[in-house]
Design a protein around this motif. Structure first.
Motif, PDB file in Angstrom:
ATOM      1  N   TYR A 115      -5.713  35.037  -2.829  1.00  0.00           N
ATOM      2  CA  TYR A 115      -5.650  35.139  -1.373  1.00  0.00           C
ATOM      3  C   TYR A 115      -6.477  36.322  -0.887  1.00  0.00           C
ATOM      4  O   TYR A 115      -7.184  36.219   0.134  1.00  0.00           O
ATOM      5  CB  TYR A 115      -4.200  35.274  -0.909  1.00  0.00           C
ATOM      6  CG  TYR A 115      -4.094  35.527   0.574  1.00  0.00           C
ATOM      7  CD1 TYR A 115      -4.278  34.495   1.476  1.00  0.00           C
ATOM      8  CD2 TYR A 115      -3.841  36.811   1.063  1.00  0.00           C
ATOM      9  CE1 TYR A 115      -4.206  34.730   2.847  1.00  0.00           C
ATOM     10  CE2 TYR A 115      -3.771  37.047   2.421  1.00  0.00           C
ATOM     11  CZ  TYR A 115      -3.952  36.016   3.306  1.00  0.00           C
ATOM     12  OH  TYR A 115      -3.898  36.245   4.655  1.00  0.00           O
ATOM     13  N   ALA A 116      -6.408  37.460  -1.576  1.00  0.00           N
ATOM     14  CA  ALA A 116      -7.152  38.652  -1.158  1.00  0.00           C
ATOM     15  C   ALA A 116      -8.652  38.414  -1.203  1.00  0.00           C
ATOM     16  O   ALA A 116      -9.392  38.923  -0.364  1.00  0.00           O
ATOM     17  CB  ALA A 116      -6.782  39.837  -2.044  1.00  0.00           C
ATOM     18  N   ILE A 117      -9.104  37.612  -2.155  1.00  0.00           N
ATOM     19  CA  ILE A 117     -10.534  37.321  -2.254  1.00  0.00           C
ATOM     20  C   ILE A 117     -10.985  36.413  -1.114  1.00  0.00           C
ATOM     21  O   ILE A 117     -12.039  36.604  -0.521  1.00  0.00           O
ATOM     22  CB  ILE A 117     -10.850  36.689  -3.629  1.00  0.00           C
ATOM     23  CG1 ILE A 117     -10.682  37.733  -4.714  1.00  0.00           C
ATOM     24  CG2 ILE A 117     -12.263  36.107  -3.656  1.00  0.00           C
ATOM     25  CD1 ILE A 117     -10.729  37.173  -6.115  1.00  0.00           C
ATOM     26  N   PHE A 118     -10.162  35.431  -0.767  1.00  0.00           N
ATOM     27  CA  PHE A 118     -10.545  34.461   0.260  1.00  0.00           C
ATOM     28  C   PHE A 118     -10.195  34.887   1.688  1.00  0.00           C
ATOM     29  O   PHE A 118     -10.640  34.261   2.634  1.00  0.00           O
ATOM     30  CB  PHE A 118      -9.917  33.106  -0.019  1.00  0.00           C
ATOM     31  CG  PHE A 118     -10.558  32.374  -1.164  1.00  0.00           C
ATOM     32  CD1 PHE A 118     -11.907  32.044  -1.122  1.00  0.00           C
ATOM     33  CD2 PHE A 118      -9.833  32.029  -2.276  1.00  0.00           C
ATOM     34  CE1 PHE A 118     -12.509  31.390  -2.168  1.00  0.00           C
ATOM     35  CE2 PHE A 118     -10.428  31.365  -3.335  1.00  0.00           C
ATOM     36  CZ  PHE A 118     -11.775  31.037  -3.279  1.00  0.00           C
ATOM     37  N   ALA A 119      -9.397  35.939   1.864  1.00  0.00           N
ATOM     38  CA  ALA A 119      -9.002  36.374   3.200  1.00  0.00           C
ATOM     39  C   ALA A 119     -10.221  36.876   3.964  1.00  0.00           C
ATOM     40  O   ALA A 119     -11.109  37.517   3.412  1.00  0.00           O
ATOM     41  CB  ALA A 119      -7.948  37.470   3.112  1.00  0.00           C
ATOM     42  N   ASN A 120     -10.238  36.589   5.248  1.00  0.00           N
ATOM     43  CA  ASN A 120     -11.354  37.002   6.092  1.00  0.00           C
ATOM     44  C   ASN A 120     -11.272  38.509   6.349  1.00  0.00           C
ATOM     45  O   ASN A 120     -10.297  38.980   6.932  1.00  0.00           O
ATOM     46  CB  ASN A 120     -11.287  36.236   7.420  1.00  0.00           C
ATOM     47  CG  ASN A 120     -12.509  36.457   8.277  1.00  0.00           C
ATOM     48  OD1 ASN A 120     -13.395  37.216   7.918  1.00  0.00           O
ATOM     49  ND2 ASN A 120     -12.543  35.803   9.418  1.00  0.00           N
ATOM     50  N   PRO A 121     -12.276  39.285   5.943  1.00  0.00           N
ATOM     51  CA  PRO A 121     -12.206  40.730   6.121  1.00  0.00           C
ATOM     52  C   PRO A 121     -12.338  41.167   7.576  1.00  0.00           C
ATOM     53  O   PRO A 121     -11.998  42.279   7.937  1.00  0.00           O
ATOM     54  CB  PRO A 121     -13.365  41.257   5.277  1.00  0.00           C
ATOM     55  CG  PRO A 121     -14.307  40.134   5.162  1.00  0.00           C
ATOM     56  CD  PRO A 121     -13.482  38.879   5.247  1.00  0.00           C
TER      57      PRO A 121
END
Length: 80
Positions: A72-78
């Protein structure tokens, strides 16, 4: 005088992403810590504690949840 025309270094992820990644790493580490132990000091004596609920169910579940948090942290929109 020289002008600095080099582009500003930008991180791949935002601060929010890194915070979520740290939480995921902590959950994974907790899972591995809970898996540790349960052995016997005497090799001739069997310790059934190795098959308790914490090591068989809880710890692997925490590791899998931690991996899910990392994904999830990789795919979350920054930018959000």
């Amino acid at each position: 005088m020289k002008k600095d025309n080099s582009p500003k270094q930008e991180f791949l992820f935002g601060k929010r992403n890194y915070m979520i990644m740290l939480i995921g790493i902590a959950v994974i580490a907790l899972g591995f810590i809970l898996m540790a132990g349960g052995g016997s000091d005497d090799p001739n004596v069997f310790n059934p504690d190795i098959y308790n609920w914490q090591r068989i169910r809880l710890a692997p579940t925490l590791v899998i949840i931690g991996l899910g948090i990392e994904i999830y942290a990789i795919f979350a929109n920054p930018k959000k």
